[in-house]
Scaffold this motif. Structure first.
Motif, short mmCIF file in Angstrom:
data_model
loop_
_atom_site.label_atom_id
_atom_site.label_comp_id
_atom_site.label_asym_id
_atom_site.label_seq_id
_atom_site.Cartn_x
_atom_site.Cartn_y
_atom_site.Cartn_z
N ARG A 157 0.83 -1.21 0.00
CA ARG A 157 0.00 0.00 0.00
C ARG A 157 0.87 1.26 0.00
N TRP A 158 1.97 1.23 0.74
CA TRP A 158 2.87 2.39 0.77
C TRP A 158 3.48 2.64 -0.60
N ARG A 159 3.92 1.56 -1.27
CA ARG A 159 4.50 1.73 -2.60
C ARG A 159 3.46 2.22 -3.60
N LEU A 160 2.25 1.68 -3.51
CA LEU A 160 1.20 2.11 -4.43
C LEU A 160 0.79 3.56 -4.18
N ASP A 161 0.74 3.96 -2.92
CA ASP A 161 0.41 5.36 -2.62
C ASP A 161 1.46 6.30 -3.18
N ARG A 162 2.72 5.92 -3.08
CA ARG A 162 3.77 6.75 -3.68
C ARG A 162 3.56 6.86 -5.19
N ALA A 163 3.22 5.73 -5.82
CA ALA A 163 2.98 5.76 -7.26
C ALA A 163 1.77 6.63 -7.59
N ARG A 164 0.72 6.55 -6.75
CA ARG A 164 -0.46 7.39 -6.98
C ARG A 164 -0.10 8.87 -6.87
N PHE A 165 0.64 9.23 -5.85
CA PHE A 165 0.99 10.64 -5.66
C PHE A 165 1.83 11.16 -6.83
N LEU A 166 2.78 10.35 -7.30
CA LEU A 166 3.59 10.77 -8.44
C LEU A 166 2.74 10.92 -9.69
N ALA A 167 1.79 10.00 -9.89
CA ALA A 167 0.91 10.10 -11.05
C ALA A 167 0.03 11.34 -10.96
N TRP A 168 -0.48 11.63 -9.76
CA TRP A 168 -1.30 12.83 -9.59
C TRP A 168 -0.49 14.09 -9.86
N GLU A 169 0.76 14.11 -9.42
CA GLU A 169 1.60 15.28 -9.66
C GLU A 169 1.85 15.48 -11.16
N ARG A 170 2.10 14.38 -11.86
CA ARG A 170 2.32 14.50 -13.31
C ARG A 170 1.05 14.99 -14.01
N GLU A 171 -0.10 14.44 -13.61
CA GLU A 171 -1.35 14.86 -14.25
C GLU A 171 -1.67 16.32 -13.92
N TRP A 172 -1.41 16.71 -12.67
CA TRP A 172 -1.69 18.10 -12.30
C TRP A 172 -0.74 19.05 -13.03
N ALA A 173 0.51 18.64 -13.21
CA ALA A 173 1.44 19.48 -13.96
C ALA A 173 0.98 19.65 -15.41
N TYR A 174 0.27 18.66 -15.93
CA TYR A 174 -0.24 18.75 -17.30
C TYR A 174 -1.52 19.58 -17.37
N VAL A 175 -2.38 19.45 -16.34
CA VAL A 175 -3.69 20.09 -16.38
C VAL A 175 -3.63 21.53 -15.89
N GLU A 176 -2.79 21.81 -14.90
CA GLU A 176 -2.81 23.13 -14.26
C GLU A 176 -2.60 24.28 -15.25
N PRO A 177 -1.61 24.23 -16.16
CA PRO A 177 -1.45 25.37 -17.09
C PRO A 177 -2.69 25.62 -17.93
#
Length: 207
Positions: A175-195
């Motif tokens: 669960r810890w490893r998957l949560d890290r992967a989720r957070f990284l994926a959310w950051e990448r998606e937010w970096a794409y969507v935010e601009p």
């Protein structure tokens, strides 16, 4: 109505384990669902293993008790002097066992004098049932059936507890490893969507 309620519960379960077609269910959610399913299967598979451990401990206890019974002899010791009235400052009323001097007869008829466990303050001449080994020295009594069953039960409990601890630790790690992967994926998606989102807000005149 009952059929509709059952379908609703089934849909909720499928959503929680990540096996439905919900687009909000990401790859990490499905991986977690698979891991949970595997851990449940492993936990169920450990039930017969725990039973086997308990059975093995019980068989070992039976063999040990049989060996002890075959190599130890019950006899009666007689205190040659009064037992101490207290054991290490303990209250005599607790009737704890204390070392005392007694004598007993060996199978060949010889007398043996040694230390036996007696009740606190037992008078001289008190008869005490003891077990002796092949050399004639006092020995613990053979294991009883209740002791064997208790050891087998402890074997089952320890196996089940160890399994639960290991499975819980494995789940926490995954669960810890998957949560890290989720957070990284959310950051990448937010970096794409935010601009784009910020440009749209500026075009609409939204402060």
């Amino acid at each position: 109505m009952q059929h509709i309620r059952t379908l609703r519960h089934s849909g909720c379960f499928a959503w929680h384990v990540g096996v439905d077609a919900n687009p909000l269910c990401r790859r990490w959610d499905r991986i977690e669902a698979v891991v949970v399913a595997v851990l449940i299967v492993v936990a169920c598979a450990m039930i017969p293993v725990a039973w086997w451990v308990g059975h093995a401990v019980y068989d070992a206890g039976v063999r040990t008790a049989a060996t002890q019974t075959a190599t130890r002899i019950p006899t009666t010791a007689t205190l040659t002097q009064p037992a101490p009235t207290a054991a290490g400052g303990q209250d005599p009323g607790t009737r704890t066992k204390v070392p005392a001097v007694g004598q007993w007869r060996l199978p060949n008829g010889a007398q043996r004098v040694g230390t036996v466990a007696a009740d606190v303050g037992a008078p001289a001449g008190t008869a005490i049932s003891i077990w002796i080994d092949a050399s004639g020295a006092p020995a613990p009594a053979p294991m009883s059936r209740d002791q064997i069953i208790m050891q087998a039960g402890l074997g089952v409990c320890y196996t089940a507890l160890a399994t639960l601890v290991l499975l819980a630790a494995a789940f926490r790690l995954v669960r810890w490893r998957l949560d890290r992967a989720r957070f990284l994926a959310w950051e990448r998606e937010w970096a794409y969507v935010e601009p784009r989102w910020m440009r749209r807000r500026g075009a609409d005149g939204t402060p």
